[in-house]
Design a protein around this motif. Structure first.
Motif, PDB file in Angstrom:
ATOM      1  N   UNK A  62       0.818  -1.223   0.000  1.00 47.71           N
ATOM      2  CA  UNK A  62       0.000   0.000   0.000  1.00 47.71           C
ATOM      3  C   UNK A  62       0.844   1.263   0.000  1.00 47.71           C
ATOM      4  N   UNK A  63       2.051   1.151   0.572  1.00 47.13           N
ATOM      5  CA  UNK A  63       2.925   2.323   0.563  1.00 47.13           C
ATOM      6  C   UNK A  63       3.174   2.783  -0.862  1.00 47.13           C
ATOM      7  N   UNK A  64       3.260   1.849  -1.786  1.00 46.78           N
ATOM      8  CA  UNK A  64       3.487   2.242  -3.174  1.00 46.78           C
ATOM      9  C   UNK A  64       2.267   2.939  -3.747  1.00 46.78           C
ATOM     10  N   UNK A  65       1.085   2.402  -3.415  1.00 47.08           N
ATOM     11  CA  UNK A  65      -0.132   3.087  -3.838  1.00 47.08           C
ATOM     12  C   UNK A  65      -0.182   4.489  -3.260  1.00 47.08           C
ATOM     13  N   UNK A  92      -2.436   6.948  -5.451  1.00 49.44           N
ATOM     14  CA  UNK A  92      -3.535   6.120  -5.961  1.00 49.44           C
ATOM     15  C   UNK A  92      -4.462   5.624  -4.869  1.00 49.44           C
ATOM     16  N   UNK A  93      -4.133   5.885  -3.612  1.00 48.60           N
ATOM     17  CA  UNK A  93      -5.007   5.414  -2.531  1.00 48.60           C
ATOM     18  C   UNK A  93      -6.110   6.439  -2.278  1.00 48.60           C
ATOM     19  N   UNK A 142      -9.205   7.687   2.865  1.00 45.55           N
ATOM     20  CA  UNK A 142      -9.207   6.928   4.124  1.00 45.55           C
ATOM     21  C   UNK A 142      -7.941   6.096   4.256  1.00 45.55           C
ATOM     22  N   UNK A 143      -7.607   5.347   3.185  1.00 38.74           N
ATOM     23  CA  UNK A 143      -6.407   4.503   3.246  1.00 38.74           C
ATOM     24  C   UNK A 143      -5.143   5.346   3.367  1.00 38.74           C
ATOM     25  N   UNK A 144      -5.139   6.511   2.666  1.00 40.55           N
ATOM     26  CA  UNK A 144      -3.956   7.377   2.743  1.00 40.55           C
ATOM     27  C   UNK A 144      -3.716   7.804   4.172  1.00 40.55           C
ATOM     28  N   UNK A 145      -4.785   8.207   4.851  1.00 40.02           N
ATOM     29  CA  UNK A 145      -4.637   8.643   6.245  1.00 40.02           C
ATOM     30  C   UNK A 145      -4.175   7.474   7.118  1.00 40.02           C
ATOM     31  N   UNK A 146      -4.718   6.277   6.842  1.00 39.37           N
ATOM     32  CA  UNK A 146      -4.300   5.104   7.628  1.00 39.37           C
ATOM     33  C   UNK A 146      -2.807   4.843   7.460  1.00 39.37           C
ATOM     34  N   UNK A 147      -2.333   4.937   6.245  1.00 40.04           N
ATOM     35  CA  UNK A 147      -0.908   4.709   6.008  1.00 40.04           C
ATOM     36  C   UNK A 147      -0.076   5.766   6.732  1.00 40.04           C
ATOM     37  N   UNK A 156       6.510   7.533 -17.976  1.00 39.16           N
ATOM     38  CA  UNK A 156       5.385   7.995 -18.777  1.00 39.16           C
ATOM     39  C   UNK A 156       4.287   8.604 -17.911  1.00 39.16           C
ATOM     40  N   UNK A 157       4.304   8.334 -16.615  1.00 39.16           N
ATOM     41  CA  UNK A 157       3.344   8.944 -15.699  1.00 39.16           C
ATOM     42  C   UNK A 157       1.928   8.419 -15.813  1.00 39.16           C
ATOM     43  N   UNK A 158       1.768   7.194 -16.293  1.00 38.03           N
ATOM     44  CA  UNK A 158       0.414   6.642 -16.393  1.00 38.03           C
ATOM     45  C   UNK A 158      -0.115   6.277 -15.010  1.00 38.03           C
ATOM     46  N   UNK A 159      -1.450   6.341 -14.868  1.00 41.70           N
ATOM     47  CA  UNK A 159      -2.068   5.941 -13.603  1.00 41.70           C
ATOM     48  C   UNK A 159      -2.120   4.415 -13.538  1.00 41.70           C
ATOM     49  N   UNK A 160      -2.404   3.891 -12.327  1.00 38.22           N
ATOM     50  CA  UNK A 160      -2.522   2.439 -12.181  1.00 38.22           C
ATOM     51  C   UNK A 160      -3.584   1.894 -13.134  1.00 38.22           C
ATOM     52  N   UNK A 161      -4.678   2.655 -13.250  1.00 40.61           N
ATOM     53  CA  UNK A 161      -5.785   2.202 -14.107  1.00 40.61           C
ATOM     54  C   UNK A 161      -5.325   2.120 -15.557  1.00 40.61           C
TER      55      UNK A 161
END
Lengths: 251, 176
Positions: A9-12, A17-18, A21-26, B130-135
């Motif tokens: 999740x740290x990568x997200x 991308x999080x 809510x998840x961002x705050x949890x991390x 390239x800066x693409x999103x996960x999606x």
């Protein structure tokens, strides 16, 4: 390890991308977990390394022209297509003449005899290329406070960006370009229907030099050096007005 | 087949196309050939392009062309390990805080990236360069979005390990 889930999740999190809510949890979690805090720092450091390394591989010069040439065209030529083909012929001829004349015309420009002639030719080519549809700006804004920071992290220097709309030279935007094997900033301005590209790159010797002006195939260029950076303004605008513009930039 | 429309809509993404091809096949000349071939294919299929994200559309074709090239010419590079399990790095560093150096030279990062198995490298290139999103990455590579995140995590971890090894070899272990 207990924190394997959070490790993912740290990568997200760092990629934005999080959800909230998840961002705050991390963020809460790394305050109390030294392993994850370390992991976060590691990844942020790696990200900084990517930013400064600039590993983006742009298409080499000439590839685009090759591809355009290879696209099959209708044999029954529509006038628009023919005009475009002729434009490309004209550009190719212009470049050929630029190549021919610059080697004879610009031997001692800017005190770097061999490379300056090549540089001027490169600049004209780059300017022409930028005039093609979709190639003019990477960031389109008349606001200097948008364009200047846009270059952060993309080049390792900070180009001076000002807007001269009041004086009749509005800022159009900015673009990352590539000259003489290095990343340069291109600031794009306009005067009536004429596009002006101002190329900026850092220069080693700090001594300010007087501006020099040259013309090549209908394009005018003015080179100058100030504040540790090299500048070149290029346009099909007449020399008098181009010099007016350069005077504004030099204030 | 309107070449003009194709040039206007698709060719501005030529840099993205070349960047992806080069990082996938790790060779400038091959990348050029691949991009040319991909563009011709794209032009052929351009009639079916309904608008939307032209960059991703082109990149998908470039990706397919690149993988076909690798299958044909460098099958070994495709057989590399692609383990998705993620764990917090267990590198045996004496001082847990001094794990990664602050300044990593471009050359080292380039080499480390080139060394990654191609599927990790691809996702990192699409994200970091390239800066693409996960999606967008998930759609382009046709893998689930959760796998994108795991693969990024795993790929970045391997990059770090590779950089530390390279740095260690150059005698700068333990530099903060």
């Amino acid at each position: 390890m207990a924190c394997d889930d959070n490790a993912r999740l740290i990568h997200g999190y760092i990629d934005g991308e999080l959800d909230l809510v998840r961002s705050l949890e991390i963020e809460e979690h790394v305050k109390t977990c030294p392993d994850c805090a370390q992991e976060l720092w590691n990844q942020q450091t790696l990200r900084k390394a990517f930013r400064s390394a600039n590993l983006y591989e742009r298409a080499p010069e000439g590839l685009e022209a090759k591809i355009r040439a290879s696209l099959p065209r209708e044999s029954k030529v529509v006038p628009l297509e023919r005009r475009r083909a002729l434009q490309w012929l004209a550009v190719a001829a212009a470049i050929a003449v630029v190549l021919f004349t610059t080697f004879r015309v610009l031997p001692s420009l800017i005190g770097r005899p061999e490379s300056s002639a090549v540089m001027a030719e490169e600049i004209v080519t780059s300017h022409i290329r930028s005039l093609q549809p979709g190639h003019l700006v990477d960031v389109q804004s008349t606001d200097q406070h948008t364009v200047k920071p846009w270059f952060n992290g993309k080049v390792d220097f900070s180009p001076p960006v000002k807007d001269f709309a009041e004086e009749g030279f509005p800022l159009v935007g900015g673009r990352l370009d590539y000259l003489d094997h290095r990343n340069v900033a291109a600031l794009v301005y306009q005067r009536a229907k004429h596009i002006i590209n101002v190329y900026v790159w850092p220069e080693e010797s700090k001594a300010a030099r007087a501006p020099r002006s040259i013309s090549s195939q209908g394009y005018n260029m003015i080179f100058w050096q100030a504040g540790g950076m090299y500048f070149c303004a290029v346009s099909d605008l007449n020399t008098r007005e181009l010099q007016q513009f350069v005077d504004l930039l030099q204030k | 087949m309107d070449a003009g429309r194709f040039e206007r809509i698709v060719l501005p993404h030529l840099d993205a196309a070349f960047n992806l091809a080069r990082w996938l096949v790790r060779n400038q000349q091959d990348a050029q050939d691949i991009v040319q071939e991909a563009c011709l294919r794209a032009f052929k299929f351009f009639g079916g392009f309904q608008g939307g994200d032209a960059r991703s559309w082109l990149l998908k074709i470039v990706r397919n062309t690149s993988y076909s090239f690798l299958e044909k010419n460098r099958p070994a590079s495709l057989a590399e390990e692609f383990d998705e399990k993620v764990h917090v790095s267990e590198m045996p560093e004496p001082d847990a805080e001094a794990v990664l150096v602050r300044s990593v030279e471009t050359r080292m990062l380039r080499e480390a990236l080139d060394e990654l198995p191609v599927r990790f490298r691809e996702i990192i290139v699409l994200r970091e360069l390239e800066g693409l999103s996960y999606k967008e990455i998930a759609e382009l590579t046709e893998i689930p979005i959760g796998t994108v995140m795991s693969s990024l995590a795993r790929g970045r971890e391997r990059l770090r390990e590779s950089l530390l090894r390279a740095r260690g070899k150059e005698g700068l272990r333990g530099v903060r």
